[in-house]
Design an enzyme around this catalytic site. Structure first.
Site, PDB file in Angstrom:
ATOM      1  N   HIS C  66       0.843  -1.203   0.000  1.00 36.25           N
ATOM      2  CA  HIS C  66       0.000   0.000   0.000  1.00 36.25           C
ATOM      3  C   HIS C  66       0.879   1.253   0.000  1.00 36.25           C
ATOM      4  O   HIS C  66       1.237   1.785   1.046  1.00 36.25           O
ATOM      5  CB  HIS C  66      -0.896  -0.023   1.246  1.00 36.25           C
ATOM      6  N   HIS C  68       1.481   5.138  -1.977  1.00 38.92           N
ATOM      7  CA  HIS C  68       1.024   6.157  -2.931  1.00 38.92           C
ATOM      8  C   HIS C  68       2.263   6.828  -3.506  1.00 38.92           C
ATOM      9  O   HIS C  68       2.975   7.524  -2.794  1.00 38.92           O
ATOM     10  CB  HIS C  68       0.123   7.178  -2.241  1.00 38.92           C
ATOM     11  N   LEU C  69       2.503   6.572  -4.811  1.00 38.76           N
ATOM     12  CA  LEU C  69       3.690   7.160  -5.455  1.00 38.76           C
ATOM     13  C   LEU C  69       3.365   8.471  -6.165  1.00 38.76           C
ATOM     14  O   LEU C  69       4.264   9.172  -6.613  1.00 38.76           O
ATOM     15  CB  LEU C  69       4.311   6.161  -6.427  1.00 38.76           C
ATOM     16  N   ASP C 160      -8.605   2.635  -3.418  1.00 37.16           N
ATOM     17  CA  ASP C 160      -8.130   3.232  -2.162  1.00 37.16           C
ATOM     18  C   ASP C 160      -8.134   4.759  -2.200  1.00 37.16           C
ATOM     19  O   ASP C 160      -7.742   5.378  -3.173  1.00 37.16           O
ATOM     20  CB  ASP C 160      -6.724   2.756  -1.812  1.00 37.16           C
ATOM     21  N   ASP C 313       0.787   2.628   3.698  1.00 34.85           N
ATOM     22  CA  ASP C 313      -0.107   3.713   3.261  1.00 34.85           C
ATOM     23  C   ASP C 313       0.682   5.020   3.160  1.00 34.85           C
ATOM     24  O   ASP C 313       0.175   6.092   3.497  1.00 34.85           O
ATOM     25  CB  ASP C 313      -1.314   3.868   4.197  1.00 34.85           C
TER      26      ASP C 313
HETATM   27 ZN   LIG Z   1      -6.918   4.047   2.077  1.00 30.36          ZN
END
Ligand SMILES: [Zn+2]
Lengths: 333, 203, 449
Positions: C66, C68-69, C160, C313
């Protein structure tokens, strides 16, 4: 005092001292010459990210009565509405040499951020933030209660000397209405508890916040029972925003009529109050919704006096925050 | 005036008592007589004490004036004047508590106002008092009475009635003790003569 | 597997390391694989770089399910290159890049682009996550099959940032991905119960006056989804579990044999909603920080296996999106470079997990859920791909957001002292991190899963 951000930060001595200072300020406001030279050469910025003409004018009057220069910096029609950040605004005010910033903001915590982010070294005075706090409103409410009720717990005589030096020990205050969204309720619960009063919040369950059990007060869903059995010395009616009853499935109560029937202060409920009891409202009122015209205009209503007391309380706050040598003030209030 | 039980004499540990209780009493009686003399009676005379000890001294002077001339109504003609919000040194110190201002019942309009303070030093307090008075009304005349004048004036102000002229060094401090306020016998104490002790002024 | 041009030329001898925290050995890496595991102090290799690593723990390269790039779309907050460099510094050799980019990763074209950017950067394997619905709008299924068949070989699908809240759409997605052994990773957030919500709803929100985000908004979706997964016989992955009730529901579902896996973030293992009292938007995150009781419950869930994995995350944000009012700030905090330290502090140093367990929750299990277990999360044994992380658990470090490899400074651990330091990370035998610092990949080097 370095900042005035939350009534929860005030000790009892500080709170009583603030009210006593307000009493001296009030005394100057009955004179022919109302203006004092105290804050000459100091600059107060009214930084309003949310419209509130009443609160802004009250602060502006207070600052001018103390001879401070006042700059009104409104989010409307300024760079703020074009997306200038709170930070950039703070840096601008810092460059302008503001000594105190009175901030009204739609976001809970914005005054706290202004005071603590290091963007600005002015005193920050919270003039209402989101659904969090409105300390000067609670102070003017307490000031008004003290004038009428200090020492009245148990039905003693009205206070001498407008209650100067006194706390609110033993008084019973009912706060009625939209507690969930009310910064006035939060500010009052903390301050009244500090001053020794007992508070009962009265609201439909949908308008009581989850977590209220940690607040130093009682809650009730029944206004009639509270008035009849608990015998409050003051009843404070909170404004109910019209938008709370729209939103279909998300509305907080079924209809204005039903709200008024269960939680409105009408003539019948007014008649139940003790002789010495007072009726308060932070304004602006929705007549016919949370308060009837009979209640708003009755002898027990001190709503207009609350407005006048607001100026004295704000003068006191500005004096205590700005008059002295700020480097000598350790307390962050 | 009820003298009450004798209060203990508590001299400053590092100070010299320059006036004792009887000296203070004598000085006040003399000032009272001078006020009556100078004002040609007690008509239109009001006293305004400057907190904290000036208020006590004003009350004592009022009692003496009433003894000299029973036409003087001590309660109705005595008040207190807080000058905090008119001071020019607020920014130099931690925030001061605002005191009470209580005008005499007879008012100050067209009266002869006698300001009463304990120690006259730089004169800045009296300057503030004159400003405060100007916002409250327009007396016919304003006079100044003080128990001690220790010199070192910073503004062109001069007392009309003085209990004792006390030459001091700038670094010394002069304290007035009054039974009603301090719970010790009346005294005027001078301390820090060698300059080595604390240099706070009394006002 | 494509050929790394440098393979065969760089050999490392890790001397005295403790694989999974066990007995000390020497480990030799050559030709992209583990070439030898020998008695401590015995291994030699001609021309090898020797790393003296007595008492350092050797783990399989960490796998984040999980991340985020932000690329494409918010390259001002993070790029695939900067985000994977941060991953390498944190000990990760593979990350799953979430689909909420701009454009959304809801087509084969976008997932292939992200995959390719990962290969070009060369810091860690990048496995794109595909969106469940077109544009994350929760209305229509995205072309899940096309993404699965693309060069990116997508197996994890998630909206997500948003919840797949429509029950029939969620049912269809759970069923559809069975065709290619995919999994739906649900961001469990009932949207109506969280309109305008800013922080956990409870004692603190009532005091600070920020709109509450009830635990039930998460738990209700998880309860529904495990029942749906049971009904259609699909596997389900639940993202960032944050409440005691969620742990209870997952525990119950597993006891019924439902094929569900769950993750917890490092921040939910250590931080509580008390931090909202500072009004510092660094602590604003979705799902919100919860109470101390919830923190204890997710630790317990991770310790007893109810929660399968820790996933970061990692949610980088620009200064502008965080230097503002809480109510106006973006949700999210960075985590790649602090995850292992937080797990060490909360789980290992407290005796609740062994280093072998850490390898499971941060490498083996996430690799299996993401269906990349052929290349990642492998045992430390001769012949296995040399995707490895070397940790000095005795080190302590003070976190400085500005000094991190990520492009964004929104770490909630700024100024905190955390235990453990990733000393080296190896991606197929090549060091991406040495002496705790990133080692720039050689130009033209292509690393592919
Ligand atoms: Zn999320």
């Amino acid at each position: 005092m370095r900042h005035l951000l939350s009534t929860a930060d005030l000790s009892k001595d500080e709170a009583v001292g603030l009210l006593d200072t307000a009493a001296q300020m009030a005394a100057t406001q009955s004179r022919e010459i109302k203006k004092l030279p105290t804050l000459r050469g100091r600059t107060v910025v009214n930084l309003f990210f949310e419209d509130s003409t009443r609160t802004r004018i009250s602060f502006e009057t207070a600052a001018k009565r103390l001879s401070a220069d006042v700059i009104n910096f409104s989010a409307k029609g300024s760079s703020v509405s074009k997306g200038e950040s709170l930070k950039d605004t703070a840096l601008t005010l810092h460059a302008m040499g503001a000594d105190a910033v009175v901030v009204r903001h739609w976001a809970s915590g914005a005054p706290y951020q202004l005071a603590h982010a290091g963007w600005l070294d002015a005193a920050v005075l919270n003039a209402g933030d989101g659904t969090h706090m409105h300390p000067t409103q609670a102070l003017l409410d307490a000031y008004t209660m003290r004038r009428h009720l200090a020492g009245r717990a148990g039905g003693l005589a009205a206070p001498a000397d407008d209650g100067v030096g006194a706390d609110l020990a033993g008084l019973r205050i009912a706060i009625v209405g939209d507690v969930l969204h009310s910064r006035v309720a939060r500010a009052n619960v903390a301050l009244l508890h500090t001053l020794g009063a007992e508070v009962t919040l009265v609201a439909p369950p949908t308008l009581v916040p989850v977590g209220v059990e940690a607040w130093p007060c009682r809650t009730s869903y029944d206004l009639d029972a509270t008035l009849a059995d608990w015998r409050p010395d003051a009843v404070m009616m909170l404004r109910v925003q019209r938008e709370r009853m729209s939103g279909g499935a998300g509305a907080f109560f079924p209809s204005p009529l039903e709200y008024t029937r269960y939680y409105g202060l009408d003539a019948r409920r007014l008649a139940q109050l003790a002789d010495h009891a007072i009726v308060m409202h932070p304004g602006p009122m929705n007549r016919g919704l949370e308060i009837s015209a009979e209640a708003a205009d009755s002898d027990k209503a001190v709503i207009v006096e609350q407005v006048a007391n607001g100026i004295a309380v704000r003068m006191a706050a500005l004096y205590l925050l700005m008059a002295g040598d700020r480097s000598a003030e350790g307390n962050d209030l | 005036m009820n003298p009450g039980p004798a209060l203990p004499e508590v001299p400053e540990p590092d100070g010299t008592t320059v006036l004792g209780a009887s000296d203070v009493a004598r000085a006040l009686t003399r000032i009272a007589h001078e006020i009556v003399e100078r004002s040609r009676g007690v008509d239109d005379l009001v006293l305004l004490g400057i907190p904290t000890r000036g208020v006590t001294l004003a009350r004592r002077l009022a009692e003496r004036l009433a003894q000299i001339d029973p036409a003087f109504d001590a309660d109705a003609c005595t008040g207190e004047l807080d000058v905090t919000m008119y001071r020019d040194d607020l920014r130099r110190q931690p925030t001061r508590a605002v005191g009470i201002t209580r005008l005499p019942a007879v008012g100050i309009e067209d009266k002869t106002v006698v300001l009463v303070d304990d120690v006259l030093f730089s004169g800045r307090t009296i300057r503030a008092a004159l400003d405060a008075l100007g916002d409250l009304g327009r007396p016919r005349a304003v006079r100044l009475a003080c128990l001690v004048d220790r010199g070192h004036r910073e503004v062109p102000i001069r007392p009309d009635f003085v209990g004792k002229n006390l030459p001091t060094a700038q670094s010394e401090r002069v304290r007035v003790r009054l039974a009603e306020v301090d719970d010790v016998a009346d005294a005027v104490v001078i301390a820090g003569r060698d300059g080595s002790t604390d240099v706070r002024s009394t006002r | 597997m494509s050929t790394d041009l440098t393979m065969g030329t760089i050999t490392y001898v890790l001397r005295g390391v403790r694989p999974l925290g066990g007995d000390a050995v020497d480990v030799v890496l050559a030709d992209g694989v583990v070439a030898e595991v020998a008695e401590a102090g015995s291994a030699t290799a001609e021309g090898a770089t020797v790393i003296e690593a007595a008492d350092h723990v050797l783990l399989p390269g960490l796998v984040d399910l999980h991340t985020h790039l932000r690329e494409p779309g918010r390259e001002d907050a993070e790029t695939v290159a900067s985000g994977t460099r941060a991953a390498a510094v944190g000990g990760f050799t593979a990350v799953h890049a979430m689909a909420n980019t701009s454009p959304v990763a809801d087509t084969a074209g976008v997932v292939e682009q992200v995959h390719r950017l990962g290969q070009q950067a060369g810091w860690a394997d990048v496995h794109p996550v595909g969106a469940v619905t077109v544009g994350l709008d929760g209305v229509r299924l995205a072309e899940l099959g096309a993404m699965a068949d693309s060069a990116a070989r997508v197996r994890v699908f998630s909206d997500d940032g948003k919840c797949v809240h429509d029950p029939i759409l969620m049912r269809r997605a759970l069923e559809y991905v069975k065709a290619f052994d995919g999994v739906v990773a649900q961001h469990a957030q009932e949207p109506r119960l969280t309109e305008g919500a800013q922080m956990n709803e409870g004692v603190v929100s009532a005091q600070v006056g920020l709109a509450g985000w009830p635990a039930v908004a998460e738990e209700a979706i998880i309860a529904r989804d495990v029942l749906l997964a049971e009904h259609v016989g699909s596997r389900l992955h639940v993202c960032h579990l944050s409440t005691a009730g969620s742990v209870e529901i997952i525990r119950w579902a597993k006891s019924r044999g439902i094929d569900v896996t769950a993750e917890v973030t490092p921040h939910h293992l250590i931080l509580t909603d008390d931090l909202a009292r500072t009004y510092d938007p660094t602590y604003k995150v979705n799902p919100p920080l919860r109470t101390a009781a919830d923190v204890e419950a997710v630790r317990q869930g991770l310790a007893d296996g109810t929660i399968d994995i820790v996933a970061t995350d990692h949610a980088p944000h620009t200064r502008e999106d965080k230097d503002c009012e809480w109510g106006a700030a973006a949700f999210g905090m960075t985590g790649l470079e602090t995850a292992l330290s937080v797990v060490q502090q909360t789980m290992v140093d407290t005796g609740r997990l062994t280093w072998s367990d850490v390898a499971r929750v941060l490498s083996t299990a996430p690799a299996r859920i993401g269906r990349i277990e052929a290349t990642q999360g492998r045992p430390i044994a001769v012949g296995e791909p040399a995707n490895l992380t070397l940790v000095d658990p005795t080190a302590t470090r003070t976190i400085d957001g500005a000094a991190q490899a990520t492009s964004s400074g929104n770490t909630p651990f700024r100024g905190h002292e955390l235990p453990g330091q990733v000393v080296a990370t190896f991606l197929r035998g090549r060091a991406t991190v040495l002496d705790g610092a990133p080692v720039a990949p050689v130009d033209g080097v292509v690393s592919a899963p």
